[in-house]
Motif scaffolding. Structure first.
Motif, PDB file in Angstrom:
ATOM      1  N   UNK A 168       0.812  -1.211   0.000  1.00  0.00           N
ATOM      2  CA  UNK A 168       0.000   0.000   0.000  1.00  0.00           C
ATOM      3  C   UNK A 168       0.843   1.257   0.000  1.00  0.00           C
ATOM      4  N   UNK A 169       1.910   1.259   0.788  1.00  0.00           N
ATOM      5  CA  UNK A 169       2.816   2.416   0.844  1.00  0.00           C
ATOM      6  C   UNK A 169       3.433   2.675  -0.528  1.00  0.00           C
ATOM      7  N   UNK A 170       3.968   1.626  -1.155  1.00  0.00           N
ATOM      8  CA  UNK A 170       4.604   1.790  -2.468  1.00  0.00           C
ATOM      9  C   UNK A 170       3.589   2.211  -3.529  1.00  0.00           C
ATOM     10  N   UNK A 171       2.364   1.716  -3.433  1.00  0.00           N
ATOM     11  CA  UNK A 171       1.323   2.095  -4.393  1.00  0.00           C
ATOM     12  C   UNK A 171       1.052   3.590  -4.346  1.00  0.00           C
ATOM     13  N   UNK A 172       1.179   4.198  -3.172  1.00  0.00           N
ATOM     14  CA  UNK A 172       0.899   5.625  -3.028  1.00  0.00           C
ATOM     15  C   UNK A 172       1.845   6.492  -3.860  1.00  0.00           C
ATOM     16  N   UNK A 173       3.006   5.963  -4.206  1.00  0.00           N
ATOM     17  CA  UNK A 173       3.954   6.751  -4.999  1.00  0.00           C
ATOM     18  C   UNK A 173       3.549   6.849  -6.476  1.00  0.00           C
ATOM     19  N   UNK A 174       2.465   6.177  -6.828  1.00  0.00           N
ATOM     20  CA  UNK A 174       1.936   6.328  -8.186  1.00  0.00           C
ATOM     21  C   UNK A 174       1.127   7.615  -8.314  1.00  0.00           C
ATOM     22  N   UNK A 175       0.774   8.206  -7.177  1.00  0.00           N
ATOM     23  CA  UNK A 175      -0.046   9.416  -7.168  1.00  0.00           C
ATOM     24  C   UNK A 175       0.817  10.665  -7.326  1.00  0.00           C
ATOM     25  N   UNK A 176       0.188  11.814  -7.659  1.00  0.00           N
ATOM     26  CA  UNK A 176       0.934  13.063  -7.669  1.00  0.00           C
ATOM     27  C   UNK A 176       1.513  13.341  -6.283  1.00  0.00           C
ATOM     28  N   UNK A 177       2.675  13.987  -6.161  1.00  0.00           N
ATOM     29  CA  UNK A 177       3.438  14.608  -7.249  1.00  0.00           C
ATOM     30  C   UNK A 177       4.424  13.673  -7.936  1.00  0.00           C
TER      31      UNK A 177
ATOM     32  N   UNK B 164      -7.860   8.529  -5.765  1.00  0.00           N
ATOM     33  CA  UNK B 164      -8.286   7.378  -6.552  1.00  0.00           C
ATOM     34  C   UNK B 164      -7.074   6.843  -7.308  1.00  0.00           C
ATOM     35  N   UNK B 165      -7.065   5.550  -7.577  1.00  0.00           N
ATOM     36  CA  UNK B 165      -5.938   4.962  -8.309  1.00  0.00           C
ATOM     37  C   UNK B 165      -5.827   5.539  -9.714  1.00  0.00           C
ATOM     38  N   UNK B 166      -6.948   6.000 -10.251  1.00  0.00           N
ATOM     39  CA  UNK B 166      -6.944   6.596 -11.587  1.00  0.00           C
ATOM     40  C   UNK B 166      -6.112   7.868 -11.647  1.00  0.00           C
ATOM     41  N   UNK B 167      -5.898   8.509 -10.487  1.00  0.00           N
ATOM     42  CA  UNK B 167      -5.100   9.734 -10.467  1.00  0.00           C
ATOM     43  C   UNK B 167      -3.631   9.477 -10.778  1.00  0.00           C
ATOM     44  N   UNK B 168      -3.253   8.202 -10.857  1.00  0.00           N
ATOM     45  CA  UNK B 168      -1.880   7.864 -11.242  1.00  0.00           C
ATOM     46  C   UNK B 168      -1.529   8.454 -12.598  1.00  0.00           C
ATOM     47  N   UNK B 169      -2.557   8.615 -13.447  1.00  0.00           N
ATOM     48  CA  UNK B 169      -2.325   9.097 -14.806  1.00  0.00           C
ATOM     49  C   UNK B 169      -2.647  10.585 -14.959  1.00  0.00           C
ATOM     50  N   UNK B 170      -2.716  11.299 -13.833  1.00  0.00           N
ATOM     51  CA  UNK B 170      -3.140  12.701 -13.898  1.00  0.00           C
ATOM     52  C   UNK B 170      -2.220  13.578 -14.737  1.00  0.00           C
ATOM     53  N   UNK B 171      -0.965  13.166 -14.902  1.00  0.00           N
ATOM     54  CA  UNK B 171      -0.033  13.964 -15.706  1.00  0.00           C
ATOM     55  C   UNK B 171       0.040  13.501 -17.159  1.00  0.00           C
ATOM     56  N   UNK B 172      -0.686  12.419 -17.472  1.00  0.00           N
ATOM     57  CA  UNK B 172      -0.675  11.907 -18.849  1.00  0.00           C
ATOM     58  C   UNK B 172      -1.936  12.395 -19.553  1.00  0.00           C
ATOM     59  N   UNK B 173      -1.807  13.478 -20.289  1.00  0.00           N
ATOM     60  CA  UNK B 173      -2.959  14.142 -20.895  1.00  0.00           C
ATOM     61  C   UNK B 173      -3.694  13.242 -21.885  1.00  0.00           C
ATOM     62  N   UNK B 174      -2.972  12.329 -22.515  1.00  0.00           N
ATOM     63  CA  UNK B 174      -3.615  11.446 -23.496  1.00  0.00           C
ATOM     64  C   UNK B 174      -4.490  10.382 -22.826  1.00  0.00           C
ATOM     65  N   UNK B 175      -3.955   9.742 -21.804  1.00  0.00           N
ATOM     66  CA  UNK B 175      -4.683   8.651 -21.162  1.00  0.00           C
ATOM     67  C   UNK B 175      -5.945   9.114 -20.436  1.00  0.00           C
ATOM     68  N   UNK B 176      -5.920  10.313 -19.874  1.00  0.00           N
ATOM     69  CA  UNK B 176      -7.076  10.742 -19.085  1.00  0.00           C
ATOM     70  C   UNK B 176      -8.206  11.311 -19.935  1.00  0.00           C
ATOM     71  N   UNK B 177      -8.028  11.422 -21.239  1.00  0.00           N
ATOM     72  CA  UNK B 177      -9.106  11.931 -22.090  1.00  0.00           C
ATOM     73  C   UNK B 177     -10.330  11.020 -22.088  1.00  0.00           C
ATOM     74  N   UNK B 178     -10.117   9.738 -21.833  1.00  0.00           N
ATOM     75  CA  UNK B 178     -11.222   8.783 -21.848  1.00  0.00           C
ATOM     76  C   UNK B 178     -12.213   9.073 -20.721  1.00  0.00           C
ATOM     77  N   UNK B 179     -11.794   9.868 -19.730  1.00  0.00           N
ATOM     78  CA  UNK B 179     -12.706  10.246 -18.645  1.00  0.00           C
ATOM     79  C   UNK B 179     -13.903  11.049 -19.142  1.00  0.00           C
TER      80      UNK B 179
END
Length: 216
Positions: free
Chosen positions: A17-26, A148-163
């Motif tokens: 869980x701790x390591x997973x948190x590093x997928x989030x911003x920043x 949310x785990x989806x926020x992992x891609x918050x800096x990837x403008x292409x991937x988050x367009x599907x939202x």
């Protein structure tokens, strides 16, 4: 149940869980989720004979590690005003402790529905269970929609367009499936599961291409 082994697994899951948190911003090290979610699913499937109480602690341990590490910004924000400094211990411990209950319940639901012989189905059940309780977390009691785990891609403008089509919670469910997919290669590499693995990863490629052309 081997108590010592169970405690070691719980501690191990806490650090997942701790390591997973590093997928989030920043940080946005989203690549790490392919490892952490796959390891988590492998542990759960390998221990599917455990009771509901064990799965509750598995989920709670994962959630506590995840939120304890990722909600650092709350106590930091309270440190700028003397009137709020007394709330810092609450922000550090109580908030992650409460939010972890949602993951504990998600793991219980997964335990109830788990099928050790159908690995690809387990991935879908796992992602559906976790994303459902993520949705509840984001809406119940006025909601806590952050991290949310989806926020992992918050800096990837292409991937988050599907939202714009799916919405963030549906995207969150698909993202969990994508991150968990490599577990198939370790648990059961029969033709159906490998096909499912390829199918899930194809969504990742489709989302990127959709976003690429939309942005362009």
């Amino acid at each position: 149940m081997n108590i010592k082994k169970f405690y070691l697994q719980t501690i191990y899951i806490f650090f997942i869980g701790v390591f997973t948190s590093f997928s989030l911003p920043p940080y946005n090290f989203w690549i790490i989720n392919f490892l952490t979610f796959s390891l988590l699913l492998i542990i759960l499937v390998k221990n599917s004979e455990k009771n509901l109480k064990a799965f509750f602690f598995y989920g709670y341990s994962f959630g506590f590690g995840y939120f304890l590490s990722s909600l650092y910004w709350i106590p930091f924000s309270l440190s700028y005003d003397e009137n709020f400094k007394s709330f810092i211990p609450i922000a550090i411990i109580i908030i992650p402790a409460f939010l972890s209950l949602f993951y504990a319940l998600a793991f219980i639901l997964f335990k109830i529905c788990i099928n050790k012989n159908k690995i690809f189905l387990n991935i879908l059940i796992f992602s559906l269970s976790l994303s459902f309780f993520e949705f509840l977390r984001g809406n119940i009691l006025s909601g806590f929609p952050w991290n949310l785990f989806a926020y992992s891609f918050s800096e990837n403008i292409n991937l988050i367009q599907i939202n714009s089509v799916l919405g963030v919670y549906a995207f969150n469910m698909v993202v969990i499936s994508i991150f968990s997919a490599p577990a198939v290669l370790f648990l059961n590499r029969n033709k159906k599961n490998v096909f499912g693995f390829i199918l899930i990863l194809s969504f990742f490629i489709f989302f990127y291409l959709f976003g690429f052309f939309k942005v362009k």
